[in-house]
Design a protein around this motif. Structure first.
Motif, short mmCIF file in Angstrom:
data_model
loop_
_atom_site.label_atom_id
_atom_site.label_comp_id
_atom_site.label_asym_id
_atom_site.label_seq_id
_atom_site.Cartn_x
_atom_site.Cartn_y
_atom_site.Cartn_z
N VAL A 175 37.43 40.55 31.88
CA VAL A 175 37.48 39.46 32.86
C VAL A 175 38.52 39.77 33.93
CG1 VAL A 175 38.08 37.03 33.19
CG2 VAL A 175 36.60 37.70 31.29
N SER A 176 39.68 40.25 33.51
CA SER A 176 40.73 40.62 34.45
C SER A 176 40.27 41.76 35.36
CB SER A 176 41.99 41.02 33.68
OG SER A 176 42.98 41.47 34.56
N ASP A 177 39.63 42.76 34.77
CA ASP A 177 39.13 43.90 35.54
C ASP A 177 38.05 43.48 36.54
OD1 ASP A 177 40.80 45.75 34.45
OD2 ASP A 177 39.27 46.85 33.34
N LEU A 178 37.24 42.50 36.17
CA LEU A 178 36.18 42.07 37.08
C LEU A 178 36.75 41.52 38.38
CD1 LEU A 178 33.60 40.40 34.65
CD2 LEU A 178 33.37 42.58 35.88
N ALA A 179 37.83 40.76 38.28
CA ALA A 179 38.46 40.23 39.49
C ALA A 179 39.03 41.38 40.33
CB ALA A 179 39.57 39.25 39.12
N LEU A 180 39.70 42.31 39.66
CA LEU A 180 40.25 43.47 40.38
C LEU A 180 39.14 44.33 40.97
CD1 LEU A 180 43.02 44.60 37.85
CD2 LEU A 180 43.36 43.49 40.06
N LEU A 181 38.07 44.52 40.21
CA LEU A 181 36.95 45.35 40.66
C LEU A 181 36.26 44.71 41.86
CD1 LEU A 181 35.22 47.87 40.29
CD2 LEU A 181 33.84 46.57 38.64
N HIS A 182 36.12 43.40 41.83
CA HIS A 182 35.50 42.70 42.96
C HIS A 182 36.31 42.93 44.23
CE1 HIS A 182 34.23 39.40 45.57
NE2 HIS A 182 33.08 39.45 44.90
N GLN A 183 37.63 42.77 44.12
CA GLN A 183 38.51 42.98 45.28
C GLN A 183 38.47 44.44 45.73
OE1 GLN A 183 42.62 42.01 44.60
NE2 GLN A 183 43.27 42.72 46.59
N PHE A 184 38.58 45.36 44.78
CA PHE A 184 38.57 46.79 45.08
C PHE A 184 37.27 47.20 45.76
CE2 PHE A 184 37.32 51.09 43.77
CZ PHE A 184 38.39 51.83 44.26
N THR A 185 36.15 46.75 45.20
CA THR A 185 34.85 47.12 45.74
C THR A 185 34.66 46.57 47.15
OG1 THR A 185 33.97 47.08 43.49
CG2 THR A 185 32.37 47.07 45.27
#
Length: 167
Positions: free
Chosen positions: A143-153
């Motif tokens: 869940v934490s990675d998804l937020a970071l991945l969304h921003q990164f992407t």
């Protein structure tokens, strides 16, 4: 005798002019080759950027689906991990998104599709249990990675869009 030196002088000047002309042509060829090489490198980079843009669009779509609970975490992590690993201009994604890759690593060897159908009921239940344990263990990190991945992407897509319009 003076005519002899004059002919030698004219011959020398002629040779120098021919060599200067030849050197000029060679320099022009080098400049053209350098320009072609730069153009080829730009075309290659543009192709890599187009590839990565398609990949990142897919990653963003899957990320949103996972955040909205429209995609199972195990399937989403599997797909995202494979997609991120295929990026051409970015690397070391496995160290940026430890939760997503951690879940992927925990389930990547499980049977799928036809291979899963070939398993006995006991073997399927064992894999399902291991999958549930991995999902429970990695849930918060994913869940934490998804937020970071969304921003990164999103940032990478913006960068690629800017690079595409600049060239």
């Amino acid at each position: 005798m003076n005519d002899y030196w004059l002919y030698l002088l004219l011959l020398g000047v002629g040779i120098i002019l021919v060599l200067a002309f030849y050197a000029g042509r060679l320099l022009k060829q080098v400049a053209q080759q350098k320009a072609q090489q730069i153009k080829a490198e730009q075309n290659q980079q543009a192709a890599l950027n187009r590839h990565d843009k398609k990949i990142l669009d897919s990653v963003l779509l899957i990320t949103r689906a996972m955040q909205q609970e429209q995609c199972e975490f195990d399937e989403g992590c599997w797909r995202i991990s494979v997609l991120l690993s295929s990026l051409k201009t970015l690397s070391n994604m496995d160290t940026k998104f430890l939760g997503i890759y951690g879940l992927y690593d925990a389930i990547k060897d499980f049977s799928i599709l036809e291979a899963r159908k070939q398993l006995t009921k006991k073997e399927r239940m064992r894999e399902d249990y291991q999958r549930m344990v991995a999902l429970e263990k990695m849930h918060d990190a994913v869940v934490s990675d998804l937020a970071l991945l969304h921003q990164f992407t999103t940032e990478q897509l913006n960068r690629l869009t800017l690079n595409t319009t600049a060239t």
